[in-house]
Design a protein around this motif. Sequence first.
Motif, PDB file in Angstrom:
ATOM      1  N   LYS A   6      -7.817 -23.631 -33.105  1.00 48.44           N
ATOM      2  CA  LYS A   6      -7.401 -23.301 -31.611  1.00 48.44           C
ATOM      3  C   LYS A   6      -7.996 -24.583 -30.665  1.00 48.44           C
ATOM      4  CE  LYS A   6      -6.227 -18.626 -31.515  1.00 48.44           C
ATOM      5  NZ  LYS A   6      -6.525 -17.254 -30.613  1.00 48.44           N
ATOM      6  N   LYS A   7      -7.126 -24.795 -29.611  1.00 49.08           N
ATOM      7  CA  LYS A   7      -7.581 -25.591 -28.641  1.00 49.08           C
ATOM      8  C   LYS A   7      -6.950 -25.134 -27.502  1.00 49.08           C
ATOM      9  CE  LYS A   7      -9.094 -29.025 -31.372  1.00 49.08           C
ATOM     10  NZ  LYS A   7     -10.408 -29.335 -31.494  1.00 49.08           N
ATOM     11  N   TRP A   8      -8.004 -24.574 -26.381  1.00 45.92           N
ATOM     12  CA  TRP A   8      -7.654 -23.883 -25.395  1.00 45.92           C
ATOM     13  C   TRP A   8      -6.561 -24.653 -24.603  1.00 45.92           C
ATOM     14  CZ3 TRP A   8      -8.097 -25.335 -20.385  1.00 45.92           C
ATOM     15  CH2 TRP A   8      -8.982 -26.628 -20.163  1.00 45.92           C
ATOM     16  N   TRP A   9      -6.522 -25.922 -24.216  1.00 44.66           N
ATOM     17  CA  TRP A   9      -5.726 -26.494 -23.334  1.00 44.66           C
ATOM     18  C   TRP A   9      -4.285 -26.975 -23.940  1.00 44.66           C
ATOM     19  CZ3 TRP A   9      -4.408 -31.343 -25.576  1.00 44.66           C
ATOM     20  CH2 TRP A   9      -5.183 -31.793 -26.757  1.00 44.66           C
ATOM     21  N   ILE A  10      -4.212 -26.758 -25.347  1.00 42.98           N
ATOM     22  CA  ILE A  10      -2.861 -26.817 -26.099  1.00 42.98           C
ATOM     23  C   ILE A  10      -2.235 -25.266 -26.053  1.00 42.98           C
ATOM     24  CG2 ILE A  10      -1.653 -26.896 -28.275  1.00 42.98           C
ATOM     25  CD1 ILE A  10      -3.591 -29.159 -28.819  1.00 42.98           C
ATOM     26  N   GLU A  11      -3.089 -24.297 -25.958  1.00 42.74           N
ATOM     27  CA  GLU A  11      -2.709 -22.895 -25.831  1.00 42.74           C
ATOM     28  C   GLU A  11      -2.163 -22.692 -24.338  1.00 42.74           C
ATOM     29  OE1 GLU A  11      -4.547 -19.316 -28.392  1.00 42.74           O
ATOM     30  OE2 GLU A  11      -6.241 -20.569 -27.431  1.00 42.74           O
ATOM     31  N   ALA A  12      -2.835 -23.167 -23.482  1.00 41.29           N
ATOM     32  CA  ALA A  12      -2.227 -23.003 -21.990  1.00 41.29           C
ATOM     33  C   ALA A  12      -1.038 -23.733 -21.924  1.00 41.29           C
ATOM     34  CB  ALA A  12      -3.438 -23.773 -21.062  1.00 41.29           C
ATOM     35  N   GLY A  13      -0.762 -25.068 -22.147  1.00 40.91           N
ATOM     36  CA  GLY A  13       0.469 -25.633 -22.444  1.00 40.91           C
ATOM     37  C   GLY A  13       1.402 -25.093 -23.268  1.00 40.91           C
ATOM     38  N   LYS A  15       1.768 -21.978 -23.884  1.00 42.16           N
ATOM     39  CA  LYS A  15       2.450 -20.643 -23.247  1.00 42.16           C
ATOM     40  C   LYS A  15       3.364 -21.068 -22.223  1.00 42.16           C
ATOM     41  CE  LYS A  15      -1.985 -18.167 -23.746  1.00 42.16           C
ATOM     42  NZ  LYS A  15      -3.302 -17.578 -23.006  1.00 42.16           N
ATOM     43  N   ARG A  16       3.172 -21.730 -21.207  1.00 37.59           N
ATOM     44  CA  ARG A  16       4.095 -22.355 -20.138  1.00 37.59           C
ATOM     45  C   ARG A  16       5.424 -22.949 -20.971  1.00 37.59           C
ATOM     46  NH1 ARG A  16      -0.652 -24.559 -17.847  1.00 37.59           N
ATOM     47  NH2 ARG A  16      -0.159 -26.683 -18.763  1.00 37.59           N
ATOM     48  N   ILE A  17       5.420 -23.635 -21.966  1.00 33.28           N
ATOM     49  CA  ILE A  17       6.511 -24.057 -22.634  1.00 33.28           C
ATOM     50  C   ILE A  17       7.291 -22.998 -23.205  1.00 33.28           C
ATOM     51  CG2 ILE A  17       7.650 -25.663 -24.400  1.00 33.28           C
ATOM     52  CD1 ILE A  17       5.103 -27.443 -23.879  1.00 33.28           C
ATOM     53  N   SER A  18       6.603 -22.162 -24.020  1.00 30.20           N
ATOM     54  CA  SER A  18       7.527 -21.106 -24.612  1.00 30.20           C
ATOM     55  C   SER A  18       8.121 -20.242 -23.675  1.00 30.20           C
ATOM     56  CB  SER A  18       6.463 -20.335 -25.489  1.00 30.20           C
ATOM     57  OG  SER A  18       5.421 -19.504 -24.863  1.00 30.20           O
ATOM     58  N   ARG A  19       7.423 -19.871 -22.688  1.00 31.14           N
ATOM     59  CA  ARG A  19       8.024 -18.984 -21.578  1.00 31.14           C
ATOM     60  C   ARG A  19       9.295 -19.851 -20.927  1.00 31.14           C
ATOM     61  NH1 ARG A  19       3.428 -15.859 -17.995  1.00 31.14           N
ATOM     62  NH2 ARG A  19       2.167 -15.173 -19.662  1.00 31.14           N
ATOM     63  N   PHE A  81       6.099 -27.425 -37.523  1.00 36.39           N
ATOM     64  CA  PHE A  81       5.818 -27.322 -36.255  1.00 36.39           C
ATOM     65  C   PHE A  81       4.117 -27.301 -36.331  1.00 36.39           C
ATOM     66  CE2 PHE A  81      10.029 -25.262 -36.468  1.00 36.39           C
ATOM     67  CZ  PHE A  81      10.604 -25.835 -35.614  1.00 36.39           C
ATOM     68  N   PRO A  82       3.460 -28.336 -36.372  1.00 33.34           N
ATOM     69  CA  PRO A  82       2.046 -28.429 -36.647  1.00 33.34           C
ATOM     70  C   PRO A  82       1.280 -27.782 -35.359  1.00 33.34           C
ATOM     71  CG  PRO A  82       2.824 -30.554 -36.357  1.00 33.34           C
ATOM     72  CD  PRO A  82       4.010 -29.607 -36.602  1.00 33.34           C
ATOM     73  N   VAL A  83       1.985 -27.810 -34.189  1.00 37.56           N
ATOM     74  CA  VAL A  83       1.420 -27.207 -32.820  1.00 37.56           C
ATOM     75  C   VAL A  83       0.844 -25.742 -33.119  1.00 37.56           C
ATOM     76  CG1 VAL A  83       3.658 -26.499 -31.865  1.00 37.56           C
ATOM     77  CG2 VAL A  83       1.510 -27.002 -30.364  1.00 37.56           C
ATOM     78  N   PHE A  84       1.713 -24.957 -34.031  1.00 35.85           N
ATOM     79  CA  PHE A  84       1.164 -23.487 -34.166  1.00 35.85           C
ATOM     80  C   PHE A  84      -0.233 -23.450 -34.601  1.00 35.85           C
ATOM     81  CE2 PHE A  84       5.861 -22.978 -34.155  1.00 35.85           C
ATOM     82  CZ  PHE A  84       5.848 -21.785 -33.307  1.00 35.85           C
ATOM     83  N   ARG A  85      -0.731 -24.447 -35.298  1.00 37.88           N
ATOM     84  CA  ARG A  85      -2.167 -24.414 -35.692  1.00 37.88           C
ATOM     85  C   ARG A  85      -3.071 -24.472 -34.685  1.00 37.88           C
ATOM     86  NH1 ARG A  85      -5.088 -28.624 -39.966  1.00 37.88           N
ATOM     87  NH2 ARG A  85      -6.695 -27.475 -40.422  1.00 37.88           N
ATOM     88  N   ARG A  86      -2.552 -25.275 -33.571  1.00 41.34           N
ATOM     89  CA  ARG A  86      -3.661 -25.271 -32.529  1.00 41.34           C
ATOM     90  C   ARG A  86      -3.572 -23.815 -31.559  1.00 41.34           C
ATOM     91  NH1 ARG A  86      -6.585 -29.073 -34.658  1.00 41.34           N
ATOM     92  NH2 ARG A  86      -5.271 -31.070 -35.311  1.00 41.34           N
ATOM     93  N   VAL A  87      -2.789 -23.113 -31.866  1.00 37.99           N
ATOM     94  CA  VAL A  87      -2.493 -21.958 -30.876  1.00 37.99           C
ATOM     95  C   VAL A  87      -2.621 -20.719 -31.860  1.00 37.99           C
ATOM     96  CG1 VAL A  87      -1.080 -23.227 -29.278  1.00 37.99           C
ATOM     97  CG2 VAL A  87      -0.114 -22.049 -31.176  1.00 37.99           C
ATOM     98  N   GLY A  88      -3.252 -20.592 -32.880  1.00 35.45           N
ATOM     99  CA  GLY A  88      -3.818 -19.554 -33.683  1.00 35.45           C
ATOM    100  C   GLY A  88      -2.892 -19.412 -34.868  1.00 35.45           C
TER     101      GLY A  88
END
Length: 212
Positions: A6-13, A15-19, A81-88
Amino acid sequence: MQQSEKKWWIEAGFKRISRFLTKKEFRHVYIKLPETPLPSYGLFLMNHSSWWDGLLVYLVNDKILKTDGYIMIDQDGLDRFPVFRRVGGFSVDRSSLRHTKASLTYATELLKNRKGVFLFPQGDEQHLETRPLRFMKGAGVLMRRAPEVPVTPVVFYYSFGHHKKPEVYIQVGHPRQHVLNLEHWERIVEKELDDLKQHIIDEDFRTFDLLL
């Protein structure tokens, strides 16, 4: 297997993109919650019929459940979708027994550390109307290894109503903290899904809240 990083700053981004993507594709997202309090951690069992399910997990966890959440994702999906690894996200490869065992061990550790673990026990995406629901054995393994952990059903239903865009309905069931076998949980999640479907058919939305 690939553990989550997890990377908090990737999680923050994320969340915005998924919404943004969810708002673009769906008119609204509605949710129905149980009367009982929801746990701040535990195992969450969900039906799986659409690519959108993964994004909805993050939405529900961010706005309602607020767990330190992790989600088991098929290895192929995590590779795409490797970004999922950075968000849990963490991987499972059901074609490899060694990989599957490692994934279940990792998920058990997360549960015992009071994390939220989100699982699609059907394994693959299946049609929304597939009945009966059939779960892979991994969910049962986790419940036996961490019997003290609450288990909560979460179901998603996609529907076209009176508007151009479809709508999403989510129902969170009552958490259980006693050990039930996997067949029992298949029936619990199936009943939640059928109850949700009937609410939509009857257009009975009195107990739903607007989520997005």
